[in-house]
Design a protein around this motif. Structure first.
Motif, short mmCIF file in Angstrom:
data_model
loop_
_atom_site.label_atom_id
_atom_site.label_comp_id
_atom_site.label_asym_id
_atom_site.label_seq_id
_atom_site.Cartn_x
_atom_site.Cartn_y
_atom_site.Cartn_z
N ARG A 100 0.70 -1.31 0.05
CA ARG A 100 -0.26 -0.41 -0.09
C ARG A 100 0.75 1.13 -0.24
NH1 ARG A 100 -4.42 -1.31 4.67
NH2 ARG A 100 -5.55 -3.12 3.84
N TYR A 183 -3.80 10.41 -6.44
CA TYR A 183 -4.86 10.16 -7.54
C TYR A 183 -3.97 8.33 -7.25
CZ TYR A 183 -5.37 14.79 -8.71
OH TYR A 183 -5.59 15.74 -8.50
N TYR A 184 -4.54 7.73 -7.74
CA TYR A 184 -4.75 6.67 -7.33
C TYR A 184 -4.90 6.23 -9.65
CZ TYR A 184 -5.34 1.03 -7.37
OH TYR A 184 -5.40 -0.27 -8.49
N ASN A 185 -4.38 5.41 -10.74
CA ASN A 185 -4.30 5.57 -11.60
C ASN A 185 -5.50 6.14 -12.68
OD1 ASN A 185 -2.90 3.25 -11.61
ND2 ASN A 185 -4.89 2.64 -11.43
N LYS A 189 -8.18 9.73 -5.27
CA LYS A 189 -8.46 9.00 -4.69
C LYS A 189 -9.01 9.50 -2.88
CE LYS A 189 -8.73 4.14 -3.36
NZ LYS A 189 -9.26 3.41 -3.37
N VAL A 234 -2.85 3.20 -0.40
CA VAL A 234 -3.56 2.89 -1.54
C VAL A 234 -3.00 1.47 -1.73
CG1 VAL A 234 -4.25 3.11 -3.81
CG2 VAL A 234 -4.16 4.90 -2.10
N VAL A 236 -1.79 -1.24 -4.08
CA VAL A 236 -1.62 -1.27 -5.23
C VAL A 236 -1.73 -2.84 -5.64
CG1 VAL A 236 -0.71 0.88 -5.37
CG2 VAL A 236 0.54 -0.69 -4.48
N ASP A 240 -0.35 0.36 -11.53
CA ASP A 240 -0.21 0.84 -11.04
C ASP A 240 0.45 1.95 -10.82
OD1 ASP A 240 -2.79 -0.47 -11.04
OD2 ASP A 240 -2.22 -1.18 -8.51
N VAL A 242 1.09 5.34 -8.67
CA VAL A 242 0.17 6.54 -7.42
C VAL A 242 0.68 8.09 -7.43
CG1 VAL A 242 -0.10 6.87 -4.84
CG2 VAL A 242 -1.09 4.00 -5.78
#
Ligand code: OOG
Ligand code: MG
Length: 257
Positions: A100, A183-185, A189, A234, A236, A240, A242
């Protein structure tokens, strides 16, 4: 019942084989705070004797978001070694169990400092720089699930961290007011602020010093301290990305291979 040394071995094996283990408190519900920190200390000593060096401390569970995410409501510390510090912004998912990523800030120190309940101005007098940071955590326990004693023994889930290239003077900004968008992808987020870390990130160092002073320790010049996440972490997987965007201060990205 297993000895402290057996737990040190089990955690090390979980890490090297990338295979989660049952949390310690299932078989040993009476594990004490002192024993848990001793397991952590011995685990890092083992890593150091295997050619890594100690470089500083991390604080964990210094924000409500993180405490709620993992269901543990006490702040804890962990130890950082040089092999955790990333020299490029990529991790390989297969090197981890269930990684994460979380946005943080880090402090470096130019003077030794120790003591209980210090004031922010006393701590700032020892701080050299502030850096933006992303931490990668990877609990060695099944389902990323643990109690306070388990996570202390597991070195506060630490595995890797990325520091921004730009050192900031402590007076650059009010670090409680900094904002981060995670930001996740490329999709927003989480949002956080510096104040999410115990009202102000400097309080995380005060808290670390409180914990260390119980053991007669402090922070040495040249060491760094990760202050703790400003948002939830997050989860992952391979492929991915981040990004933590701190506005005018800059942004940090980790790509997961
Ligand atoms: C424990 C480590 C928490 C932080 O910044 O709050 C931490 C975990 O969430 O597994 O590193
Ligand atoms: Mg963290």
């Amino acid at each position: 019942m297993s000895t402290i040394y057996e737990y040190v071995e089990r955690i090390a094996t979980a890490q090297s084989e990338k295979k989660a283990i049952e949390k310690i408190t299932i078989s040993n519900p009476a594990l004490t705070f002192e024993e848990a920190y001793e397991i952590q200390r011995l685990s890092i000593e083992k890593s150091i004797s295997a050619s890594n060096s100690f470089i500083g401390w991390k604080m964990g569970l210094t924000s409500k978001a993180k405490q709620l995410q993992v269901g543990v409501d006490s702040t804890i510390y962990g130890r950082l070694t040089n092999n955790m510090l990333m020299n490029h912004n990529e991790i390989t998912a297969a090197d981890h169990i269930h990684p994460r990523i979380e946005p943080e800030v880090a402090f470096t120190f130019k003077k030794p400092i120790a003591g209980e309940n210090l004031m922010p101005y006393e701590v700032w007098s020892a701080v050299e720089y502030v850096y933006l940071a992303l931490e990668v955590i990877d609990s060695r326990y099944e389902n990323f699930s643990f109690s306070l004693m388990d996570v202390i023994a597991d070195n506060a889930s630490s595995t890797k961290f990325l520091l921004g290239s730009q050192p900031y003077a402590p007076t650059t900004t009010d670090w409680a007011q900094i904002k981060v968008n995670v930001y996740y992808n490329n999709e927003l987020k989480y949002e956080g602020t510096g104040a999410a870390i115990l009202e102000h990130p400097i309080n995380s160092v005060i808290e670390l010093l409180n914990l260390l002073s119980k053991e007669g320790r402090g922070i040495q010049p040249g060491e760094l301290v990760l202050a703790g996440a400003m948002t939830d972490a997050v989860a992952v997987k391979s492929g991915d990305t981040v990004t933590a965007d701190y506005g005018v201060l800059g942004s940090l990205t980790i790509n997961v291979k």
